[in-house]
Scaffold this motif. Structure first.
Motif, mmCIF file in Angstrom:
data_model
loop_
_atom_site.group_PDB
_atom_site.id
_atom_site.type_symbol
_atom_site.label_atom_id
_atom_site.label_comp_id
_atom_site.label_asym_id
_atom_site.label_seq_id
_atom_site.Cartn_x
_atom_site.Cartn_y
_atom_site.Cartn_z
ATOM 1 N N TRP A 1 -3.174 5.125 -0.023
ATOM 2 C CA TRP A 1 -4.308 3.309 -0.524
ATOM 3 C C TRP A 1 -4.287 3.693 -2.487
ATOM 4 C CZ3 TRP A 1 -5.122 0.516 3.774
ATOM 5 C CH2 TRP A 1 -5.371 0.986 5.071
ATOM 6 N N LEU B 1 -0.156 5.673 6.238
ATOM 7 C CA LEU B 1 -2.171 5.383 6.159
ATOM 8 C C LEU B 1 -2.663 5.654 7.338
ATOM 9 C CD1 LEU B 1 -1.664 2.274 3.811
ATOM 10 C CD2 LEU B 1 -2.055 4.544 3.065
ATOM 11 N N TRP C 1 0.658 -1.244 0.090
ATOM 12 C CA TRP C 1 -0.187 0.170 0.470
ATOM 13 C C TRP C 1 1.066 1.330 0.038
ATOM 14 C CZ3 TRP C 1 -4.596 -0.438 -1.431
ATOM 15 C CH2 TRP C 1 -5.286 -1.948 -1.457
#
Length: 174
Positions: A48, A118, A44
């Motif tokens: 995303w 993330l 990732w």
């Protein structure tokens, strides 16, 4: 790593999100000294996004070229190349309600199997992800079980409970 008298050096962990793959991979790594590769962490990218296919395949070829490894994650687009290199596959066939509970509980916390950049939020994408976790037994489980059928030369262990996972971890020898 030795299990029931046989030595395994290339170990794959497959199963639903929240099934305990990463937790187990971390403990296997600590016990064996093998490098642990978390595919979600490696795959990732910011926002995303997925890496380009060629780049992702190249990375996977590098991972499996090692003499010893533990690879955590499904990522079906590169699954077959990893299966062909593995000598032990651990399938976490854990009840989906427990998986959803685990995903809910861990959501938003720092995870060893995820990139730091993330950010997990309980937004629409999270609810869609929970839907994917719920559908995993119908959509992904048959393909994983086909690996066992199509690759009888590879040791394939299935865990249906967390207790079975703990018993396995207690039985292995570094």
């Amino acid at each position: 790593m030795r299990y029931k008298g046989k030595i395994y050096k290339r170990i794959m962990l497959l199963g639903n999100s929240g099934s305990g793959k990463s937790w187990t991979a971390q403990r296997l790594g600590e016990k064996t000294g093998y490098p642990v590769i978390y595919l979600d962490k490696e795959c990732w990218q910011p926002g995303w996004t997925y890496p380009p296919q060629e780049e992702w395949e190249k990375k996977n070829r590098e991972y499996i070229s090692g003499r010893e490894w533990i690879i955590d994650g499904n990522h079906h687009e590169t699954l077959e190349m990893r299966v062909e290199a593995a000598d032990l596959i651990l399938f976490f066939d854990i009840n989906r309600l427990l998986c959803i509970y685990s995903v809910w509980k861990r959501h938003g916390h720092k995870r060893v199997d995820f990139p730091d950049y993330l950010d997990e939020k309980k937004d629409r994408a999270f609810w869609q992800f929970l839907g994917w976790v719920w559908k995993f037994p119908e959509k992904c489980r048959p393909g994983i079980l086909n690996i066992r059928k199509n690759h009888p030369e590879i040791m394939f262990l299935t865990f249906r409970t967390r207790k079975e996972v703990s018993e396995f971890l207690n039985e292995i020898e570094p």
